[in-house]
Scaffold this active site. Sequence first.
Site, PDB file in Angstrom:
ATOM      1  N   ARG A  64       0.820  -1.216   0.000  1.00  0.00           N
ATOM      2  CA  ARG A  64       0.000   0.000   0.000  1.00  0.00           C
ATOM      3  C   ARG A  64       0.849   1.261   0.000  1.00  0.00           C
ATOM      4  O   ARG A  64       0.572   2.204  -0.735  1.00  0.00           O
ATOM      5  CB  ARG A  64      -0.951   0.008   1.194  1.00  0.00           C
ATOM      6  CG  ARG A  64      -2.052  -1.038   1.097  1.00  0.00           C
ATOM      7  CD  ARG A  64      -2.886  -1.084   2.350  1.00  0.00           C
ATOM      8  NE  ARG A  64      -2.011  -1.375   3.487  1.00  0.00           N
ATOM      9  CZ  ARG A  64      -2.266  -1.034   4.748  1.00  0.00           C
ATOM     10  NH1 ARG A  64      -3.366  -0.378   5.053  1.00  0.00           N
ATOM     11  NH2 ARG A  64      -1.436  -1.357   5.706  1.00  0.00           N
ATOM     12  N   ASN A  79      -6.174  -2.696   2.130  1.00  0.00           N
ATOM     13  CA  ASN A  79      -6.145  -4.142   2.290  1.00  0.00           C
ATOM     14  C   ASN A  79      -7.568  -4.655   2.434  1.00  0.00           C
ATOM     15  O   ASN A  79      -8.430  -3.981   2.991  1.00  0.00           O
ATOM     16  CB  ASN A  79      -5.370  -4.538   3.553  1.00  0.00           C
ATOM     17  CG  ASN A  79      -3.875  -4.411   3.385  1.00  0.00           C
ATOM     18  OD1 ASN A  79      -3.355  -4.375   2.281  1.00  0.00           O
ATOM     19  ND2 ASN A  79      -3.163  -4.354   4.497  1.00  0.00           N
TER      20      ASN A  79
END
Length: 94
Positions: A21, A39
């Site tokens: 990320r 996520n």
Amino acid sequence: MSDRVRVHVWVRGRVQGVGFRAYTEAMARNAGVGGWVRNLRDGRVEAVFEGSPAAVEAMLRWCQQGSPGSQVEAVEQRCELPEGLSTFEIRPTV
């Protein structure tokens, strides 16, 4: 015709706990792409990229490789109508 495109992606593989990320956020900001990344509880990463066709395509290519330490198995993608996102953020897990 708009000069912006939007693609929604789901990345499967070893993509959580490896900085995926954070790297996605850095790459998107560097490319001038708006959107978000997060996520998912099932182990995938979900993201939206919105910007010029070339910048979004660069992000899609990057997702195929991923961050150092990640192992991307598959990237599912869906084109959507742009919403005018101009910044990029990491969102909470869902």
